[in-house]
Design an enzyme around this catalytic site. Sequence first.
Site, PDB file in Angstrom:
ATOM      1  N   CYS A  88      -5.534  -3.339   1.743  1.00  0.00           N
ATOM      2  CA  CYS A  88      -5.490  -3.421   3.349  1.00  0.00           C
ATOM      3  C   CYS A  88      -6.884  -3.341   3.844  1.00  0.00           C
ATOM      4  CB  CYS A  88      -4.715  -2.135   3.782  1.00  0.00           C
ATOM      5  SG  CYS A  88      -3.948  -2.405   5.488  1.00  0.00           S
TER       6      CYS A  88
ATOM      7  N   LYS B 242      -9.142   2.492  -2.648  1.00  0.00           N
ATOM      8  CA  LYS B 242      -9.605   1.614  -1.615  1.00  0.00           C
ATOM      9  C   LYS B 242     -11.114   1.998  -1.036  1.00  0.00           C
ATOM     10  CE  LYS B 242      -7.581   1.034   3.120  1.00  0.00           C
ATOM     11  NZ  LYS B 242      -6.228   1.643   3.982  1.00  0.00           N
TER      12      LYS B 242
ATOM     13  N   GLU C 214       0.737  -1.516   0.155  1.00  0.00           N
ATOM     14  CA  GLU C 214      -0.020  -0.111   0.080  1.00  0.00           C
ATOM     15  C   GLU C 214       0.864   1.259  -0.120  1.00  0.00           C
ATOM     16  OE1 GLU C 214      -3.608   1.724   2.797  1.00  0.00           O
ATOM     17  OE2 GLU C 214      -2.343   0.073   3.424  1.00  0.00           O
TER      18      GLU C 214
END
Length: 596
Positions: A163, A127, A44
Amino acid sequence: MPTLRLALCQVNPTVGDTAGNAELIRAWTRRAADAGAQLVAFPEMTLTGYPVEDLVFRRSFVAASQAALRRLAADLAADGLGDLPVVVGYLDADGPPQVGGDAQPGRGARNAAALLHRGGVTATYFKHHLPNYGVFDEDRYFVPGDTLTVVRAGGVDVALTICEDLWQAGGPFAVARQAGVGLVVNINGSPYELNKDDVRLPLVRRRAAEAGAPIAYVNMVGGQDELVFEGDSMIVTADGVLLTRAPQFVEHLLVHDVELAGAGPHAADTEDLADGMRVVRRTVEVIPPAPTGPAADGGTMAPVADEAEVWQALVLGLRDYVNKNRFPSVVLGLSGGIDSAVVAALAVDALGPRRVVGVSLPSQHSSDHSRADAEDLAKRTGLDYRVEPIQPMVDTFLANISLSGVAVENLQARVRGVILMALSNQEGHLVLTTGNKSELAVGYSTLYGDSVGGFNPVKDVWKTLIWRLAKWRNADAARRGETPPIPENSIGKPPSAELSPGQLDSDNLPDYDVLDPILIGYVDGDLGRSGLVESGHDPAVVDKVLRLVDTAEYKRRQSAPGTKISMKAFGRDRRLPITNRWREDGAGTVGAASVE
């Protein structure tokens, strides 16, 4: 069923160093290509480092990230790596920051992943789940994505996720199943906490089952201010089989051949699915050919003992804080006690003895055994050892100002702090402070004295764990045939600040094996008074400890940063007001805290 050779690059980027991080990506992509990889993934926000915090609000920084991504794609192609698909985390934006009058609904800064191929950006993903707890403030910085990106490469549909998407049920992984993907790549900046690796594998297994596809999980490694990332990258099949797992706390290239479900008939480029998400599909027409020879097997690292894990985390966090901030060396006071001994051993492991200066600062109350123990530690570790007696300086102060009692005790600590900071100014060292989490919790320190310093390696380590770490480190050295770094006298003797005749920590505090469980319940577990008493702790001791903790908040606000290893570290995790009349005993008010 097609087989893809996956390469997970567990690397250590530096926040803000887009040029250096791009070179890191190029170097590790070359290594992956040399290993025959057909798809490469980096963690990330590797390109910018993570977390970038309020740099998100600087439009210049966002623009630099976007430009660096385009330049990286071109450079990879120029390196002869254009056919190799590379997934990279970076900072993007599709609108102004969400902090000004020109903010636009649903647009702004994005925590993003890009798939680079043949000199360009083939696909991007934003994300979806943004964490907003503990150390994370991503709702403050980013706008969530509402689209799952699926890239067809080598006959396999690959979904991109980031994540926190993994930590929440539903959303991208549920949509990935509906989209019929054969692989989910999950890129991470997941900070270390003790035993988090025990939670991570079951979590990856749950998401793999939810997606109905294997997960390639890649996590960064390295220290960033208080945070440390331990790696622990892995690949898990849809039915929960762990195929390969990387070691913790080191950079590592994890290469493994994975048999995957082939892609079905090509669906529409964009389709709406459940959970309020769309699917956007892209295709990579050419990837490197399947390697010949034996299948690649990344292996599986066995877990280590808790003490070994924590020690590695503390060493890495300290090393990266010193090196990334370009300090040439560190200096600390060596009292002969357990805390400074552990910090010195950590520093030597992190930086080598030539970059560690230990200073004995004896006063008239310093015992002979403490001086001897400090010297013994210096001989065991080989650090640069110096002795600077403080009593003449203390006497000069006392000849010019009338002080008594605690004021004299604190004066000694502050003289020591002045000497360490003077050496820092003169020689360029970073001053390490050595107070453990138990002392920070109850305010058992002197402001601008023993609390002085630029970094505290054991800030998040309870006193009882300090002893466990010392014993483990000595045993580990003995097992390897090396000299144990920490004197046994430092481990076995009763702890004392030695600021007055015969002083012991137990004069003012409960024994640490009584104190720490109360603190862990109150600080880490958010238990109130009633919960602590119901857990079996003495009510009078609980009341004393909670009063000490509550009135020491102003001290903790001024404490140096230090590596986080627990679920609730002071500073980033636990945020309480200094001016605060709430007390767990219900009285609602107490007297003013004493200044030390």
